[in-house]
Motif scaffolding. Sequence first.
Motif, short mmCIF file in Angstrom:
data_model
loop_
_atom_site.label_atom_id
_atom_site.label_comp_id
_atom_site.label_asym_id
_atom_site.label_seq_id
_atom_site.Cartn_x
_atom_site.Cartn_y
_atom_site.Cartn_z
N UNK A 159 45.24 135.35 17.88
CA UNK A 159 44.42 134.32 17.24
C UNK A 159 44.71 134.25 15.74
N UNK A 160 45.96 134.15 15.38
CA UNK A 160 46.32 134.14 13.96
C UNK A 160 45.73 132.95 13.22
N UNK A 161 45.50 131.83 13.90
CA UNK A 161 45.00 130.64 13.24
C UNK A 161 43.50 130.44 13.41
N UNK A 162 42.79 131.50 13.76
CA UNK A 162 41.35 131.40 13.94
C UNK A 162 40.75 132.75 13.54
N UNK A 163 40.25 132.85 12.31
CA UNK A 163 39.82 134.15 11.80
C UNK A 163 38.61 134.69 12.56
N UNK A 164 37.75 133.81 13.07
CA UNK A 164 36.59 134.26 13.82
C UNK A 164 37.02 134.95 15.12
N UNK A 165 37.89 134.30 15.87
CA UNK A 165 38.37 134.89 17.13
C UNK A 165 39.31 136.06 16.87
N UNK A 166 40.03 136.02 15.75
CA UNK A 166 40.89 137.15 15.40
C UNK A 166 40.05 138.41 15.25
N UNK A 167 38.91 138.33 14.59
CA UNK A 167 38.07 139.50 14.37
C UNK A 167 37.44 139.99 15.67
N UNK A 168 36.95 139.08 16.52
CA UNK A 168 36.13 139.50 17.65
C UNK A 168 36.84 139.51 19.01
N UNK A 169 37.92 138.75 19.15
CA UNK A 169 38.56 138.66 20.46
C UNK A 169 39.99 139.17 20.48
N UNK A 170 40.62 139.31 19.34
CA UNK A 170 42.02 139.70 19.33
C UNK A 170 42.17 141.19 19.65
N UNK A 171 43.09 141.55 20.53
CA UNK A 171 43.27 142.98 20.86
C UNK A 171 43.74 143.82 19.69
N UNK A 172 44.31 143.18 18.65
CA UNK A 172 44.80 143.93 17.49
C UNK A 172 43.76 144.02 16.36
N UNK A 173 42.56 143.49 16.57
CA UNK A 173 41.63 143.32 15.46
C UNK A 173 41.29 144.64 14.75
N UNK A 174 40.98 145.68 15.52
CA UNK A 174 40.56 146.94 14.89
C UNK A 174 41.72 147.63 14.17
N UNK A 175 42.93 147.37 14.61
CA UNK A 175 44.10 147.91 13.90
C UNK A 175 44.37 147.10 12.64
N UNK A 176 44.26 145.79 12.72
CA UNK A 176 44.56 144.92 11.59
C UNK A 176 43.52 145.06 10.48
N UNK A 177 42.25 145.24 10.87
CA UNK A 177 41.16 145.40 9.90
C UNK A 177 40.69 146.85 9.92
N UNK A 178 41.18 147.71 9.04
CA UNK A 178 40.74 149.11 9.02
C UNK A 178 39.23 149.24 8.82
N UNK A 179 38.64 148.31 8.06
CA UNK A 179 37.18 148.29 7.87
C UNK A 179 36.59 147.21 8.78
N UNK A 180 36.78 147.39 10.09
CA UNK A 180 36.44 146.32 11.02
C UNK A 180 34.96 145.94 10.98
N UNK A 181 34.06 146.91 10.94
CA UNK A 181 32.63 146.61 10.96
C UNK A 181 32.25 145.71 9.78
N UNK A 182 32.79 146.03 8.63
CA UNK A 182 32.51 145.22 7.44
C UNK A 182 33.10 143.82 7.59
#
Length: 303
Positions: A159-182
């Motif tokens: 979901x590179x073109x959708x930041x909302x779905x990138x954070x919550x639905x993308x399988x790479x989200x927790x790796x891409x955002x080290x501070x995922x909760x924030x």
Amino acid sequence: MDSANPAPDSVRGDPRLASLGEYLRARRAQVRPEDSGLPVSARRRVAGLRREEVAMLAGVSTDYYVRLEQGRERNPSAQVLDALAGALHLDADATEHLHRLARPARGRDRTRKAPEQVSPVLLRMMDRWHSTPAVVLGRRMNVLAHNPLGRALFAGHTYSDDLLRLVFLDPDAHEFYPDWERAAANTVGALRAAAGTDHDDPHLIRTVGELSLKSPEFRRLWARHDIRRKTHETKRLRHPLVGELTLDYESFTINSAPGRQLVVYEAAPNSPSAEALALLGSLTADRPAEERTPSENPSPGAD
């Protein structure tokens, strides 16, 4: 008798008043009694403040506050709203949101129905920022356009073109955002702020419905009613090509395109992140022009 949950005699009629009541209930559930100087009893059975406690702190009657939560009080004064904001420990953005819920501005429908396009002039400007990633976000955190380095910064995800779905639905989200909760809390708060009082927007309803079904984390954060405007912040990203980046960003409203925002990222000069960003630019410098997304090539006459 009180409950942190919605009142059984749920709001009927004006959806504006329903939204105001829902917001007040959600926010009082987030305030700890001890933060307001109130005693905490072991027998306490509700999360956050009771209705009568909010009323006392705001200097209004309990009956009046109950009518506000139930949507039976149509015209709270600015003074009452400010007093409630103080009782609920709302910051400036959340206080402004409370006022907008009570007195929404006119003209929302025209803004909502306007096509989310980006002007060719802005795109040309962004393309000249060779060392600065930049993206244009729509009302629902979707990426409408980006310059080459902005595209490279978020490339490679489902979901590179959708930041909302990138954070919550993308399988790479927790790796891409080290501070995922924030990142998750900020993203939901920014969506709430961008939506404003336009809760009957069918696109927003579909988006919130999908994410609520697919992501328990989104559902929990959406229920908090946090308001966090996307302004400026330092963000950590772990890029698959160049490793960890620490970037500052600033968000700018686009006066010619209401509801859209230009987000510009920068690394501290001479920092490891600046070197990594320069490397990312060199690795993606030969990207073919035909890979530009449709939103980056708007039709003539777009705003």
